[in-house]
Design an enzyme around this catalytic site. Structure first.
Site, PDB file in Angstrom:
ATOM      1  N   GLN A  55     -13.738   1.696  -1.475  1.00  0.00           N
ATOM      2  CA  GLN A  55     -13.785   0.287  -1.064  1.00  0.00           C
ATOM      3  C   GLN A  55     -15.009   0.033  -0.196  1.00  0.00           C
ATOM      4  O   GLN A  55     -15.583   0.947   0.392  1.00  0.00           O
ATOM      5  CB  GLN A  55     -12.538  -0.090  -0.248  1.00  0.00           C
ATOM      6  CG  GLN A  55     -11.291  -0.265  -1.094  1.00  0.00           C
ATOM      7  CD  GLN A  55     -10.147  -0.915  -0.310  1.00  0.00           C
ATOM      8  OE1 GLN A  55     -10.160  -0.955   0.921  1.00  0.00           O
ATOM      9  NE2 GLN A  55      -9.164  -1.416  -1.037  1.00  0.00           N
ATOM     10  N   ALA A  92     -13.127 -11.729   6.491  1.00  0.00           N
ATOM     11  CA  ALA A  92     -13.125 -10.311   6.107  1.00  0.00           C
ATOM     12  C   ALA A  92     -12.886 -10.225   4.608  1.00  0.00           C
ATOM     13  O   ALA A  92     -12.277 -11.111   4.018  1.00  0.00           O
ATOM     14  CB  ALA A  92     -12.038  -9.558   6.868  1.00  0.00           C
ATOM     15  N   ARG A 108      -4.135   6.156  -2.356  1.00  0.00           N
ATOM     16  CA  ARG A 108      -2.842   5.480  -2.512  1.00  0.00           C
ATOM     17  C   ARG A 108      -1.919   6.332  -3.351  1.00  0.00           C
ATOM     18  O   ARG A 108      -2.352   6.948  -4.335  1.00  0.00           O
ATOM     19  CB  ARG A 108      -3.045   4.109  -3.170  1.00  0.00           C
ATOM     20  CG  ARG A 108      -3.873   3.206  -2.280  1.00  0.00           C
ATOM     21  CD  ARG A 108      -3.913   1.790  -2.743  1.00  0.00           C
ATOM     22  NE  ARG A 108      -4.803   1.046  -1.863  1.00  0.00           N
ATOM     23  CZ  ARG A 108      -5.033  -0.254  -1.947  1.00  0.00           C
ATOM     24  NH1 ARG A 108      -4.418  -0.969  -2.880  1.00  0.00           N
ATOM     25  NH2 ARG A 108      -5.841  -0.855  -1.104  1.00  0.00           N
ATOM     26  N   HIS A 136      -6.794   1.653   2.803  1.00  0.00           N
ATOM     27  CA  HIS A 136      -7.863   0.675   2.627  1.00  0.00           C
ATOM     28  C   HIS A 136      -8.887   0.856   3.743  1.00  0.00           C
ATOM     29  O   HIS A 136      -8.660   1.667   4.662  1.00  0.00           O
ATOM     30  CB  HIS A 136      -7.316  -0.767   2.581  1.00  0.00           C
ATOM     31  CG  HIS A 136      -6.391  -1.133   3.715  1.00  0.00           C
ATOM     32  ND1 HIS A 136      -5.878  -2.385   3.875  1.00  0.00           N
ATOM     33  CD2 HIS A 136      -5.881  -0.407   4.761  1.00  0.00           C
ATOM     34  CE1 HIS A 136      -5.096  -2.427   4.943  1.00  0.00           C
ATOM     35  NE2 HIS A 136      -5.088  -1.243   5.489  1.00  0.00           N
ATOM     36  N   TRP A 192       0.846  -1.192   0.000  1.00  0.00           N
ATOM     37  CA  TRP A 192       0.000   0.000   0.000  1.00  0.00           C
ATOM     38  C   TRP A 192       0.883   1.244   0.000  1.00  0.00           C
ATOM     39  O   TRP A 192       1.350   1.678   1.057  1.00  0.00           O
ATOM     40  CB  TRP A 192      -0.910   0.002   1.230  1.00  0.00           C
ATOM     41  CG  TRP A 192      -1.897  -1.123   1.225  1.00  0.00           C
ATOM     42  CD1 TRP A 192      -3.085  -1.148   0.566  1.00  0.00           C
ATOM     43  CD2 TRP A 192      -1.780  -2.382   1.903  1.00  0.00           C
ATOM     44  NE1 TRP A 192      -3.723  -2.345   0.772  1.00  0.00           N
ATOM     45  CE2 TRP A 192      -2.959  -3.124   1.595  1.00  0.00           C
ATOM     46  CE3 TRP A 192      -0.823  -2.970   2.721  1.00  0.00           C
ATOM     47  CZ2 TRP A 192      -3.173  -4.409   2.074  1.00  0.00           C
ATOM     48  CZ3 TRP A 192      -1.040  -4.242   3.205  1.00  0.00           C
ATOM     49  CH2 TRP A 192      -2.207  -4.953   2.886  1.00  0.00           C
ATOM     50  N   VAL A 244      -5.106 -11.704   7.453  1.00  0.00           N
ATOM     51  CA  VAL A 244      -5.978 -12.872   7.268  1.00  0.00           C
ATOM     52  C   VAL A 244      -5.135 -14.125   7.075  1.00  0.00           C
ATOM     53  O   VAL A 244      -3.998 -14.063   6.613  1.00  0.00           O
ATOM     54  CB  VAL A 244      -6.932 -12.703   6.053  1.00  0.00           C
ATOM     55  CG1 VAL A 244      -8.037 -11.719   6.354  1.00  0.00           C
ATOM     56  CG2 VAL A 244      -6.168 -12.318   4.802  1.00  0.00           C
TER      57      VAL A 244
HETATM   58  C1  FA5 Z   1      -6.836  -4.391   0.363  1.00  0.00           C
HETATM   59  O1  FA5 Z   1      -6.958  -3.159   0.304  1.00  0.00           O
HETATM   60  C2  FA5 Z   1      -7.234  -5.155   1.559  1.00  0.00           C
HETATM   61  N1  FA5 Z   1      -7.533  -4.269   2.634  1.00  0.00           N
HETATM   62  C3  FA5 Z   1      -8.428  -6.017   1.193  1.00  0.00           C
HETATM   63  C4  FA5 Z   1      -8.750  -7.060   2.235  1.00  0.00           C
HETATM   64  C5  FA5 Z   1      -9.699  -6.797   3.175  1.00  0.00           C
HETATM   65  C6  FA5 Z   1      -8.105  -8.281   2.218  1.00  0.00           C
HETATM   66  C7  FA5 Z   1     -10.014  -7.752   4.125  1.00  0.00           C
HETATM   67  C8  FA5 Z   1      -8.389  -9.237   3.160  1.00  0.00           C
HETATM   68  C9  FA5 Z   1      -9.367  -8.966   4.091  1.00  0.00           C
HETATM   69  P1  FA5 Z   1      -6.046  -4.597  -2.112  1.00  0.00           P
HETATM   70  O2  FA5 Z   1      -4.935  -3.625  -2.038  1.00  0.00           O
HETATM   71  O3  FA5 Z   1      -5.827  -5.765  -2.985  1.00  0.00           O
HETATM   72  O4  FA5 Z   1      -6.465  -5.136  -0.693  1.00  0.00           O
HETATM   73  O5  FA5 Z   1      -7.361  -3.815  -2.611  1.00  0.00           O
HETATM   74  C10 FA5 Z   1      -8.630  -4.428  -2.562  1.00  0.00           C
HETATM   75  C11 FA5 Z   1      -9.413  -4.100  -3.827  1.00  0.00           C
HETATM   76  O6  FA5 Z   1      -9.419  -2.701  -4.026  1.00  0.00           O
HETATM   77  C12 FA5 Z   1      -8.780  -4.658  -5.084  1.00  0.00           C
HETATM   78  O7  FA5 Z   1      -9.218  -5.968  -5.302  1.00  0.00           O
HETATM   79  C13 FA5 Z   1      -9.294  -3.729  -6.143  1.00  0.00           C
HETATM   80  O8  FA5 Z   1     -10.604  -4.064  -6.515  1.00  0.00           O
HETATM   81  C14 FA5 Z   1      -9.353  -2.421  -5.416  1.00  0.00           C
HETATM   82  N2  FA5 Z   1      -8.161  -1.612  -5.674  1.00  0.00           N
HETATM   83  C15 FA5 Z   1      -6.935  -1.724  -5.132  1.00  0.00           C
HETATM   84  N3  FA5 Z   1      -6.105  -0.783  -5.573  1.00  0.00           N
HETATM   85  C16 FA5 Z   1      -6.831  -0.020  -6.424  1.00  0.00           C
HETATM   86  C17 FA5 Z   1      -6.543   1.138  -7.215  1.00  0.00           C
HETATM   87  N4  FA5 Z   1      -5.357   1.730  -7.195  1.00  0.00           N
HETATM   88  N5  FA5 Z   1      -7.529   1.655  -7.975  1.00  0.00           N
HETATM   89  C18 FA5 Z   1      -8.750   1.080  -7.966  1.00  0.00           C
HETATM   90  N6  FA5 Z   1      -9.083   0.001  -7.271  1.00  0.00           N
HETATM   91  C19 FA5 Z   1      -8.136  -0.553  -6.494  1.00  0.00           C
END
Ligand code: FA5
Length: 347
Positions: free
Chosen positions: A218, A315, A204, A178, A158, A261
């Site tokens: 999100q 989660a 981000r 997130h 992140w 997780v």
């Molecule tokens: C997370 O942010 C974790 N907090 C998710 C999580 C929650 C995992 C609970 C386990 C348990 P990640 O960085 O992969 O994970 O982002 C989650 C989702 O946000 C991605 O699958 C995607 O759909 C969306 N996402 C991530 N980064 C971006 C971005 N830069 N632009 C748009 N959508 C994004």
């Protein structure tokens, strides 16, 4: 030399001209031309001096009577012209109050708001309650309490926008990357059973491309209770995906790593552009990742004061823009926030 005939001719000409005078200016011109000091009637009266006394009396009386008639006719005509003018103004300003009003321009909800509402409706229908949390967050909630200590390599997952505030040589505040910090916030305040969702914006520090924005939305989900298993997580997400995208779409799960997780996984939908063949939007994988998920790490349950032998939980955290892209067939995430009305009016 004035005569009865002159008077009759003058009257006929005057009345004809008066009839033709159709506005106030023309009427005034007529008055000056016939009744004014140098007007035609005055000229005729002046000619009386050359007549005998007897004739002067007769013609003079006739001329004075004509003057009175012309003055009356002028007054009547002035009145009529004035009334016609007022009538014209009234007709011009008349409004038909029974006509429908002009249409009011109507706004519409942004596609991300619409998608967010549908997501919340789907998950609320499965018993999840909405909880919200701050967008400016402590390092402690965004990282440390989620088992991502300082200098842990998982922080690289992140890229973070830090708030320019230092304490004890550290920067403890940031724009949340997130919605997962709210897992901790909720577990600190409540006892199981817990079933919540947290919708909200995240930030981000990353370069944008067709599927990445620096500001994203999100929806976090958290369920903690006795006897919750991975099957509950997969069943919940599969049902959610079917409600959002239709029964015919492919939903895939594969292992992924998130420090909070165990096990962790990613949920994906077949790409709406190429339907699995591979294209620019899905980075040639055939899939679009919509969320990260997993079983809540026992250490996190224990830190919240829950007995990890008794309680388990799952989660997930999903990207609303990615879901909107899949639903509406939008091939570049950047369209959502470029504020091009030609794009936004389609929803
Ligand atoms: C997370 O942010 C974790 N907090 C998710 C999580 C929650 C995992 C609970 C386990 C348990 P990640 O960085 O992969 O994970 O982002 C989650 C989702 O946000 C991605 O699958 C995607 O759909 C969306 N996402 C991530 N980064 C971006 C971005 N830069 N632009 C748009 N959508 C994004």
């Amino acid at each position: 030399m004035a005569s009865d005939t002159d008077i009759q001719q003058l009257e006929a000409a005057a009345l004809k001209d008066l009839d033709a005078a159709s506005d106030i200016a023309a009427l005034e011109e007529w008055r000056v031309g016939y009744l004014g000091r140098k007007g035609r009637l005055t000229g005729l009266l002046r000619g009386l001096s050359s007549l005998s006394i007897e004739e002067r009396r007769t013609v003079g009386r006739a001329a004075n009577e004509l003057k009175e008639r012309l003055e009356e006719a002028h007054e009547a005509r002035r009145h009529a012209v004035e009334e016609a003018r007022v009538e014209q103004v009234i007709v011009g300003e008349r409004r038909d109050v029974t006509l429908p009003g002009p249409p009011l321009p109507r706004g519409r909800l942004h596609p991300i708001t619409q998608t967010m509402r549908d997501i919340v409706a789907s998950l609320s229908g499965m018993g999840f309650q909405v909880a919200e949390g701050p967008e400016i967050e402590w390092d402690r909630y965004n990282f440390e309490a989620l088992r991502i200590p300082q200098d842990h390599p998982a922080r690289d997952m992140w890229d973070t926008l830090w708030i320019d505030y230092e304490k004890d040589g550290r920067r403890p505040m940031l724009m949340r990357t997130h919605t997962s910090p709210n897992q901790i916030r909720v577990m600190e305040q409540r006892e199981p059973p817990i079933r919540i969702i947290v919708p909200g914006k995240c930030y981000r520090f990353e370069a944008t491309d067709a599927t990445h924005e620096w500001m994203l939305t999100q929806v976090e989900g958290l369920a903690v209770d006795e006897g919750i298993s991975l099957a509950d997580l997969k069943g919940t997400l599969a049902e959610f995906a079917r409600q959002m995208f239709g029964r015919d779409r492919k939903v895939g799960f594969r292992c992924d790593y998130f420090p909070f997780v165990e096990p962790g996984m990613e949920c994906r939908i077949d790409c709406f552009i190429c339907r699995g063949d591979g294209c620019r939007t899905c980075h040639h994988s055939g899939w679009i990742e919509i969320l990260g998920a997993g079983m809540v790490h026992p250490e996190i349950l224990a830190n919240a004061g829950y007995d990890p032998e008794r309680y388990t939980g799952f989660a997930f955290g999903m990207g609303v823009e990615r879901i909107a892209m899949l639903r509406y067939g939008v091939d570049d995430i950047r369209h959502f926030y470029s504020n091009d009305l030609r794009f936004l009016r389609q929803f």
